[in-house]
Write an enzyme that holds these catalytic residues in place. Structure first.
Site, mmCIF file in Angstrom:
data_model
loop_
_atom_site.group_PDB
_atom_site.id
_atom_site.type_symbol
_atom_site.label_atom_id
_atom_site.label_comp_id
_atom_site.label_asym_id
_atom_site.label_seq_id
_atom_site.Cartn_x
_atom_site.Cartn_y
_atom_site.Cartn_z
ATOM 1 N N ALA A 62 0.760 -1.085 -0.042
ATOM 2 C CA ALA A 62 0.124 0.006 0.104
ATOM 3 C C ALA A 62 1.078 1.294 0.105
ATOM 4 O O ALA A 62 2.177 1.099 0.309
ATOM 5 C CB ALA A 62 -0.956 0.025 1.335
ATOM 6 N N GLY A 101 0.620 -5.266 0.602
ATOM 7 C CA GLY A 101 -0.573 -5.103 -0.278
ATOM 8 C C GLY A 101 -0.295 -5.780 -1.531
ATOM 9 O O GLY A 101 -0.904 -6.250 -2.101
ATOM 10 N N GLU A 104 -0.655 -9.201 -1.159
ATOM 11 C CA GLU A 104 -2.101 -9.353 -0.928
ATOM 12 C C GLU A 104 -2.898 -9.494 -2.058
ATOM 13 O O GLU A 104 -4.007 -10.347 -2.788
ATOM 14 C CB GLU A 104 -2.671 -8.531 0.159
ATOM 15 C CG GLU A 104 -2.111 -8.887 1.527
ATOM 16 C CD GLU A 104 -2.680 -7.709 2.388
ATOM 17 O OE1 GLU A 104 -3.273 -8.091 3.440
ATOM 18 O OE2 GLU A 104 -2.293 -6.627 2.275
ATOM 19 N N GLU A 124 4.240 -5.891 6.888
ATOM 20 C CA GLU A 124 3.273 -4.670 7.756
ATOM 21 C C GLU A 124 3.926 -4.777 9.067
ATOM 22 O O GLU A 124 3.876 -3.607 9.860
ATOM 23 C CB GLU A 124 2.028 -5.299 7.521
ATOM 24 C CG GLU A 124 1.526 -4.770 6.097
ATOM 25 C CD GLU A 124 1.550 -5.814 5.275
ATOM 26 O OE1 GLU A 124 0.708 -6.061 4.211
ATOM 27 O OE2 GLU A 124 2.450 -6.799 5.515
#
Ligand code: T1G
Length: 674
Positions: A62, A101, A104, A124
């Protein structure tokens, strides 16, 4: 040019993200991916989709810079669910790093194809967070609970090869044919049904695996909120349906996001990268070539320093005065490498490769063709000036001359040469082949290209470099001095070494001032006259209590070097208190914090005001990477901001300290350091 484009290869749609430098999944990228999926959905001619990235890496997560901004749709959790819900197979084509992310997104794809050099991870936790876009749910289902716990709670990426073994990657592509291989793979599976949706898989887990993992890693996770939350989320949701699991994940994510630890760890993420920038040196300055390095002194520091360059494939010539000292130094380096090989972190070939790049010599003249020469001799100004005077006659024009001094005046050392512009401080931390911090000490005459070259080189040798100005002890040690002095005074007024150290360890430091003194050596800087006893430290040294190396210091040590409070030291302290007539009072843990940590912040403010550090966040990076300050507290200056500068000033004034004008001013204006 939009950040995300699509390209049609017959019946396969390739969605391409091009968001340098690391394809962070910012709002525009997410919107582009959504548009690409809708394009594929709306076109019957499209049988399959490939998602890939341009540039040096697949999505590296992200966009961390967006965390403090208002959310923009589609949010990442929704986007990954969209990918997985596609009724046409979606293949992730991975190169570089698929992180956070990005991993993911790949997990939401039905298939993953990666080049062998790729790395896949969920880091993270290193930002004080947890995977917030389905990672805690899809990863265990695809790769099993054990690997999922390792990858999420520790945050270290794994290789594409290991990911393939674990079923996380379906196929390895050619290093130069990723796109073609991914498109071919997509075409192969285009008609295969049902589509393998990770969220629909179930996973069996031995209920005991979670507690076992907690206990095995208790020391590593001490003080951190995120690892504990991650284990709880996976444990609580492992047998629940995805829809329920992601809800628990979301709650956990938001709790951590709102916490102080994540703010601190994100601060350090960016602070570490900012530290490499020198305000008045252009990014594109021409660097000097460093193909060969010389090191003077094969002691603990000289050996450790050399290993950094050898491990980076840079040849090193190491000089010593005596043959036995040289042999001892080289043998220690080989032993260190072989110990690392025994732990499986490097191969024996890599040991031989590194040692093969080392040239031991007794002659300084052999440094004549080195591009960088680092002096790591005894910490005496006379000795260092003598060495630099000789170097000045030996080193080739344009060679960088660096000193590993921990405290001394780099300007004075530079003045002992005819080329002060080529002189710089490179202050490594012991053990130099392990500690990540490098204080790059900028002399008044150090040339800009010398600074920039050393900063760039520090990345090659995997160091985190911070620029410091010339002052006694530079940034780190200068702030350590008031802390150690106050710790000593607290002993005089009623505290014990264990009490002071306990406060620091509970604060999150690896050890307290007295344990650190025993590790480094209580005799460092001692005047060596046992008859002259002017401090508790003198009294200890006079009794040969020099620390761990002597089995006794502020603590007594058993054969496993485990410390225990020492009745003899308690006697010495009591005796000294009486002799000095120091006033005794009950000392609280809060007083210890105020007198040993607030004073560090105060010194940090002076360093900033004098321009000996470029920015407050640099000071934070120094203490995180050089002194074990807990990363979840963000470093002394960030921590001071969280405590409140007004509170820091009041605490300092309460104990009679001169408050640094910059600190006072910022407190009065309600400002922060960072
Ligand atoms: N967001 C924003 N900026 C980033 C970024 C990111 N994720 N990653 C890197 N940058 C910037 C960085 O600040 C620097 O900027 C430049 O890119 C180059 O980085 C929901 C919530 C990928 C291994 O934690 O580990 O996904 O200084 O110098 O050494 O679950 O960057 O040039 O201005 O580090 O080659 C999870 C973070 C996010 C990975 C490349 N992802 N990045 O290393 O370059 S949280 C991460 C890295 C998340 C979801 C959650 C490294 C790298 P500048 P660099 P590098």
């Amino acid at each position: 040019m939009s950040i995300v484009t699509t390209e049609r290869q017959d019946d396969v749609l390739v969605i391409i993200s091009n968001n340098p430098p690391v394809n962070a999944l910012g709002a525009a990228v997410r919107q582009g991916l959504q548009a690409g999926l809708e394009e594929a959905k709306g076109d019957d001619g499209i049988k399959a989709v490939v998602i890939r990235c341009e540039g040096r890496t697949f999505f590296a997560g992200a966009d961390i810079t967006e965390f403090t901004k208002p959310p923009v749709e589609p949010l990442l959790p929704a986007l990954v669910d969209m990918i997985e819900a596609s009724d046409k197979p979606v293949v992730a084509a991975i190169h570089g790093t698929a992180l956070g992310g990005g991993c993911e997104v790949a997990l939401a794809c039905h298939y993953r194809v990666a080049v062998p050099s790729a790395k896949i991870g969920l880091p993270e936790v290193k930002l004080g967070l947890l995977p917030g876009a389905g990672g805690t749910q899809r990863l265990p289902r695809v790769a099993g609970v054990e690997l999922a716990l390792e990858m999420t709670a520790k945050g270290d990426p794994i290789s594409a090869g290991k990911a393939k073994e674990a079923g996380l990657v379906d196929a390895l592509a050619g290093e130069d044919s990723l796109v073609a291989d991914a498109v071919a793979f997509a075409r192969d599976v285009a008609d295969k049904r049902p589509l393998p949706r990770a969220s629909e898989k179930s996973v069996a887990a031995d209920p005991g695996v979670f507690q076992a993992f907690r206990e095995k890693n208790a020391k590593r996770f001490r003080g951190f909120d995120a690892p504990a939350e991650i284990i709880d989320v996976i444990e609580e949701t492992i047998s629940k349906p995805y829809s329920e699991g992601v809800q628990r994940e979301r709650n956990g994510f938001m709790k951590l996001m709102m916490g102080t630890q994540s703010a601190a760890q994100r601060h350090i993420f960016f602070a570490e990268r900012k530290a490499s920038k020198i305000d008045d040196v252009p990014d594109d300055i021409q660097l000097r070539d460093v193909k060969k390095v010389g090191v003077i002194g094969a002691g603990t520091m000289g050996g450790g320093i050399s290993m950094n360059f050898l491990s980076a494939g840079i040849p090193v010539t190491i000089v010593e005065m005596q043959q036995d000292a040289l042999d001892r130094g080289v043998a220690t380096m080989r032993k260190n490498y072989e110990n690392t090989a025994k732990k499986g972190r490097i191969t024996q070939d890599q040991v031989e490769q590194a040692m093969g790049l080392l040239t031991p010599t007794l002659s300084m003249e052999d440094l004549g063709d080195c591009d960088l020469i680092i002096e790591a001799v005894y910490e005496s100004m006379d000795v260092k000036k003598d060495v630099f005077g000789k170097l000045d006659t030996i080193a080739k024009p344009g060679a960088i001359l660096a000193s590993n001094t921990s405290y001394l005046d780099v300007n004075e050392i530079a003045a002992s040469t005819s080329r002060p512009g080529d002189v710089v401080g490179m202050h490594f931390f012991s053990p130099a082949n392990v500690m990540k911090l490098l204080e790059v000490v900028r002399g008044d005459k150090t040339d800009k290209d010398v600074l920039a070259t050393v900063m760039a080189l520090s990345k090659k040798i995997r160091k985190v470099a911070v620029v410091a100005g010339v002052c006694y002890g530079f940034i780190g040690n200068r702030m350590l001095i008031p802390r150690q002095l106050e710790a000593q005074k607290l002993l005089m007024e009623g505290a014990t070494p264990s009490q002071v150290d306990k406060v620091h360890v509970e604060f999150g430091m690896p050890m307290g001032p007295f344990q650190m003194s025993d590790l480094a050596g209580v005799d460092i800087g001692w005047h060596r006259d046992p008859s002259r006893i002017e401090s508790i430290r003198d009294a200890l040294c006079a009794e040969d209590r020099w620390g761990q190396k002597k089995g006794a210091g502020f603590y007594d040590y058993d054969e496993k070097r485990q410390p225990s409070p020492s009745p003899r030291v308690a006697e010495i302290i009591e005796d000294f208190r009486k002799k000095s007539g120091a006033e005794q009072h009950e000392i609280t843990d809060q007083e210890i914090i105020e007198r040993t940590l607030y004073t560090m912040v105060n010194e940090g403010a002076k360093i900033l005001a004098e321009g000996k550090a470029q920015r407050a966040s640099d000071i934070d990076v120094v203490w995180i990477y050089g002194y074990g300050w807990p990363v979840y507290r963000g470093g002394p200056m960030f921590w001071a901001d969280t405590v409140g500068l007004k509170t820091i000033v009041e605490g300092l004034e309460k104990h009679g300290f001169d408050v640094a004008p910059l600190l006072k001013e910022k407190a009065e204006k309600g400002e922060r350091f960072n």
